[in-house]
Design a protein around this motif. Structure first.
Motif, PDB file in Angstrom:
ATOM      1  N   UNK A  53    -123.745-123.074  21.084  1.00 53.97           N
ATOM      2  CA  UNK A  53    -124.822-122.479  22.229  1.00 53.97           C
ATOM      3  C   UNK A  53    -126.139-122.665  21.726  1.00 53.97           C
ATOM      4  N   UNK A  54    -126.728-122.243  20.297  1.00 55.14           N
ATOM      5  CA  UNK A  54    -128.077-122.669  19.835  1.00 55.14           C
ATOM      6  C   UNK A  54    -128.571-123.877  19.984  1.00 55.14           C
ATOM      7  N   UNK A  55    -126.766-124.379  19.388  1.00 53.43           N
ATOM      8  CA  UNK A  55    -127.246-126.506  19.337  1.00 53.43           C
ATOM      9  C   UNK A  55    -127.545-126.469  20.864  1.00 53.43           C
ATOM     10  N   UNK A  56    -127.556-126.018  21.251  1.00 47.84           N
ATOM     11  CA  UNK A  56    -127.195-126.649  22.738  1.00 47.84           C
ATOM     12  C   UNK A  56    -128.734-126.646  23.595  1.00 47.84           C
ATOM     13  N   UNK A  58    -131.237-126.305  21.602  1.00 46.78           N
ATOM     14  CA  UNK A  58    -131.521-127.100  20.440  1.00 46.78           C
ATOM     15  C   UNK A  58    -132.013-128.567  21.128  1.00 46.78           C
ATOM     16  N   UNK A  59    -130.826-129.065  21.529  1.00 46.80           N
ATOM     17  CA  UNK A  59    -130.759-130.591  21.780  1.00 46.80           C
ATOM     18  C   UNK A  59    -130.888-130.347  23.241  1.00 46.80           C
ATOM     19  N   UNK A  60    -131.097-129.656  24.140  1.00 46.95           N
ATOM     20  CA  UNK A  60    -131.519-129.426  25.725  1.00 46.95           C
ATOM     21  C   UNK A  60    -133.701-129.958  25.231  1.00 46.95           C
ATOM     22  N   UNK A  61    -134.093-128.738  24.551  1.00 43.66           N
ATOM     23  CA  UNK A  61    -134.848-128.596  24.077  1.00 43.66           C
ATOM     24  C   UNK A  61    -135.482-130.828  23.573  1.00 43.66           C
ATOM     25  N   UNK A  70    -130.571-136.816  20.836  1.00 44.91           N
ATOM     26  CA  UNK A  70    -130.556-137.031  19.478  1.00 44.91           C
ATOM     27  C   UNK A  70    -129.639-137.393  19.014  1.00 44.91           C
ATOM     28  N   UNK A  71    -129.218-138.235  17.800  1.00 41.92           N
ATOM     29  CA  UNK A  71    -128.221-138.632  16.685  1.00 41.92           C
ATOM     30  C   UNK A  71    -128.074-137.575  16.079  1.00 41.92           C
ATOM     31  N   UNK A  72    -126.678-137.468  16.823  1.00 44.09           N
ATOM     32  CA  UNK A  72    -126.265-135.625  15.048  1.00 44.09           C
ATOM     33  C   UNK A  72    -125.431-136.456  14.305  1.00 44.09           C
TER      34      UNK A  72
END
Length: 73
Positions: A53-56, A58-61, A70-72
């Motif tokens: 959920x934290x990663x989501x 940051x991706x949303x931002x 982003x290319x992860x």
């Protein structure tokens, strides 16, 4: 540079004065750590759902600010 950690960004459509806001920063993680009474000294393993959920957030931002995913890899 404006980043989710140096500035507060909220979705305009859900913003409500005087309420806790959905945000694009690490507040989600802070709220989790508060909910488990984390002492800020003892190392812990975060549950996968909290990491995801934290990663989501940051991706949303990132997508909101750049228009790109982003290319992860």
């Amino acid at each position: 540079a404006l980043t989710p950690d140096s500035s507060r960004f909220w979705p305009a459509l859900t913003y409500k004065v005087g309420k806790s806001q959905d945000s694009y920063d690490k507040q989600y993680l802070r709220d989790y750590l508060t909910s488990i009474d984390f002492d800020m000294r003892t190392p812990i393993d975060l549950p996968p759902t909290v990491l995801d959920n934290t990663l989501k957030k940051y991706i949303e931002a990132y997508v909101k600010l750049t228009g790109n995913r982003p290319d992860l890899s």
